[in-house]
Design an enzyme around this catalytic site. Structure first.
Site, mmCIF file in Angstrom:
data_model
loop_
_atom_site.group_PDB
_atom_site.id
_atom_site.type_symbol
_atom_site.label_atom_id
_atom_site.label_comp_id
_atom_site.label_asym_id
_atom_site.label_seq_id
_atom_site.Cartn_x
_atom_site.Cartn_y
_atom_site.Cartn_z
ATOM 1 N N LYS A 170 46.655 30.880 43.844
ATOM 2 C CA LYS A 170 45.235 31.017 44.179
ATOM 3 C C LYS A 170 44.415 30.458 43.026
ATOM 4 O O LYS A 170 44.293 31.069 41.965
ATOM 5 C CB LYS A 170 44.822 32.470 44.428
ATOM 6 N N GLY B 282 42.936 35.400 33.228
ATOM 7 C CA GLY B 282 41.550 35.694 33.561
ATOM 8 C C GLY B 282 41.022 36.820 32.695
ATOM 9 O O GLY B 282 41.493 37.036 31.578
ATOM 10 N N SER B 283 40.070 37.566 33.222
ATOM 11 C CA SER B 283 39.415 38.611 32.437
ATOM 12 C C SER B 283 40.278 39.865 32.377
ATOM 13 O O SER B 283 41.108 40.126 33.262
ATOM 14 C CB SER B 283 38.061 38.959 33.061
ATOM 15 N N VAL C 215 39.742 42.133 35.530
ATOM 16 C CA VAL C 215 40.502 41.779 36.728
ATOM 17 C C VAL C 215 41.998 41.973 36.478
ATOM 18 O O VAL C 215 42.750 42.359 37.374
ATOM 19 C CB VAL C 215 40.191 40.333 37.177
ATOM 20 N N GLY C 216 42.432 41.743 35.235
ATOM 21 C CA GLY C 216 43.838 41.972 34.889
ATOM 22 C C GLY C 216 44.280 43.395 35.176
ATOM 23 O O GLY C 216 45.398 43.635 35.666
ATOM 24 N N GLU D 177 47.535 37.021 30.933
ATOM 25 C CA GLU D 177 46.889 36.367 29.788
ATOM 26 C C GLU D 177 45.393 36.565 29.988
ATOM 27 O O GLU D 177 44.794 35.972 30.873
ATOM 28 C CB GLU D 177 47.280 34.887 29.718
ATOM 29 N N CYS E 169 39.506 30.886 26.255
ATOM 30 C CA CYS E 169 39.810 32.276 25.901
ATOM 31 C C CYS E 169 40.070 32.475 24.415
ATOM 32 O O CYS E 169 39.914 33.585 23.898
ATOM 33 C CB CYS E 169 41.002 32.764 26.715
ATOM 34 N N GLU F 247 33.705 39.343 25.351
ATOM 35 C CA GLU F 247 33.985 37.909 25.479
ATOM 36 C C GLU F 247 32.834 37.279 26.254
ATOM 37 O O GLU F 247 32.661 37.524 27.452
ATOM 38 C CB GLU F 247 35.303 37.690 26.209
#
Length: 503
Positions: A192, A245-246, A249-250, A268, A302, A401
């Site tokens: 995705k 991603g963030s 969301v992780g 990551e 990142c 971040e």
């Protein structure tokens, strides 16, 4: 504040015709079951580039079924590694042949510099494929030295169906950091891409088919995180998830994986990476590393060096150089070869960065330069290179971040102070050290809790160098053989030696 190019620049690069806008499932481009589509936007102008099929749970179910059938019954996991390698090498060759079109897709979709995409990002994608193709026929276990009378060995076997969820800041690079080792291992997969940047992933799916990757091995479902991404993360027939991603969301990905079938998860996540500049550093080199460390890819990276600590002896000189360099930094159309910084990826990210800049002002940090949107022809999501000083680690601009061209700069006295402040973060993805003293470099690199430490350099990535985080920057590693091993199960096989009682 912040140089920018003439609005009259006209790109000599032909913006590619958008050829692929549908889901790619079982070797075919198909509409979503719902028939719904979503817009992908050009961040240079805010205009719609194309409408993309919006995949949902039902589409993910079809994609996972195709991947499951390809894994359980198809040739890909059963090929000799050399055959997988041959096909992956052909895939890499096709990428090389289409480098300009692929780079242009990421520029028009993500605002990335076209010159960088053509010279670095897309060639590196092909390089990553070749690196893991070279490993495909070298996957093996080992013979074990047992303490009793048994013959034993290990096998390394593909983990199964993998879900890859890709962010928008490096649509090509991060896609191939995940699919290349998974392909080499013999896995099948559902990808995705980020909803902001779906175009190149669909083009790569087309090239994979041309290269001879069997149907069902690589499936691409475009759509949104809360629907398509959540369906992949919670799917009972997906054996592993690799997510970049963030941190927010992780957590959701990990929760969904735990609530379903306890699938293997690799995350990551975000970063708030410190760059520590000591008194003995070359001031020009240090200032350039600090500036590029935060402004590269418009800060949408990142490992950006978003917190810069400068020892008091050279602090004033470094600040002066940084401000000069930031004001000369060229912001504009990413197709223009003179431009160093394009637009932020979309309006939401643009507004988020500007809100953090306002927080920095309100919380008492000193704005040295930048801090405003750039009006380039009245369109697009451009922001001036921005530098704050006098920040405290408790401020939002130092804690969160931002993912934009915003540096927080501070002065320190001692090595112990630098280490303590650098570690005062929930993240631990990367860090930089600028010094000529080997003892200082060794002490600090062993003291900072982060997955990658760069000494007198920054962004020194390589296919052979494992990459990932500590703390809330996640776990698991991309790149290197670590990046391959996470797509392999280890199976132990034990046999009693002839006529040896084993009970």
């Amino acid at each position: 504040m912040g140089s920018h190019c003439d609005d009259s620049f006209v790109s000599s690069v032909k913006i590619p015709t958008i050829k692929f806008t549908k889901l790619f499932i079982n070797g075919e481009f198909v509409d979503s079951i719902s028939g719904k589509t979503f817009e992908t936007i050009d961040p240079r102008t805010g205009d719609v580039i194309a409408r993309i099929a919006e995949g949902d749970k039902e589409d993910v179910d079809l994609a996972v079924k195709a991947a499951r059938d390809a894994f359980d019954h198809g040739p890909w996991p059963r090929f000799p590694g050399s055959e997988r390698a041959r096909i992956m090498m052909k895939f890499a060759d096709l990428i090389d042949q289409n480098v300009e079109e692929l780079a242009a897709l990421d520029t028009v979709d993500a605002g990335k510099l076209f010159s960088m995409g053509k010279a670095v990002d897309i060639p590196n994608v092909a390089s990553t494929l070749r690196y893991y193709a070279g490993a495909a026929d070298k996957i093996h276990g080992e013979v074990l030295k047992m303490s009793r009378e048994f013959h034993a060995y290990t096998l390394r076997e593909p983990i199964g169906v993998v879900g890859h969820i890709i962010p928008w800041n490096y649509p090509s690079t991060l896609l191939f950091l995940k699919i290349s080792p998974a392909l080499a291992a013999g896995c099948t997969m559902v990808v995705k891409p980020a909803e902001q940047t779906p175009l190149s992933a669909l083009y790569y799916a087309h090239l994979a088919k041309l290269a001879g990757i069997p149907d069902g091995v690589l499936n691409v479902v475009t759509g949104f995180g809360p629907t398509a991404g959540a369906a992949i993360s919670s799917h009972m027939d997906v054996d592993a998830i690799s997510f970049t991603g963030s941190s927010e969301v992780g957590r959701k990905v990990m929760h969904a994986a735990a609530e379903s079938n306890l699938k293997v998860v690799s995350l990551e996540l975000g970063g708030k990476s410190p760059l520590i500049i000591f008194d003995d550093a070359d001031i020009d080199v240090a200032a350039q590393l600090a500036l590029v460390g935060i402004l590269f890819n418009k800060g949408e990276i990142c490992v950006a060096s978003s917190r810069v600590y400068v020892q008091e002896g050279i602090y004033d000189e470094v600040v002066k150089k940084l401000v000069e360099k930031a004001k000369a930094w060229v912001v504009g159309d990413p197709f223009d070869p003179k431009v160093q910084q394009g637009p932020q990826v979309d309006k939401k990210q643009f507004e988020k960065i500007l809100s953090y800049i306002e927080h920095g002002k309100r919380e008492g940090a000193t704005l040295l330069t930048g801090g405003k949107p750039l009006e380039l022809g009245g369109k697009g999501y451009y922001i001036e290179p921005t530098i704050f000083t006098d920040f405290k680690e408790e401020m939002l601009i130092a804690k969160d971040e931002i993912f934009g061209p915003v540096m927080a700069l501070a002065k320190f006295k001692t090595i112990d102070e630098a280490i303590e402040r650098a570690n005062k973060t929930k993240f631990g993805l990367a860090a930089g050290i600028v010094t000529k003293d080997l003892n200082v470099a060794n002490t600090v690199s062993r003291s900072i809790r982060a997955g990658t430490i760069w000494i007198n350099c920054y962004f020194a990535f390589d296919n052979d160098c494992p990459f990932g985080g500590y703390k809330m920057s996640g776990f698991g590693r991309d790149s290197g053989l670590e990046g391959l091993n996470k797509y392999l199960h280890v199976k132990s096989v034990v046999t009693p030696l002839y006529n040896t009682p084993w009970l």
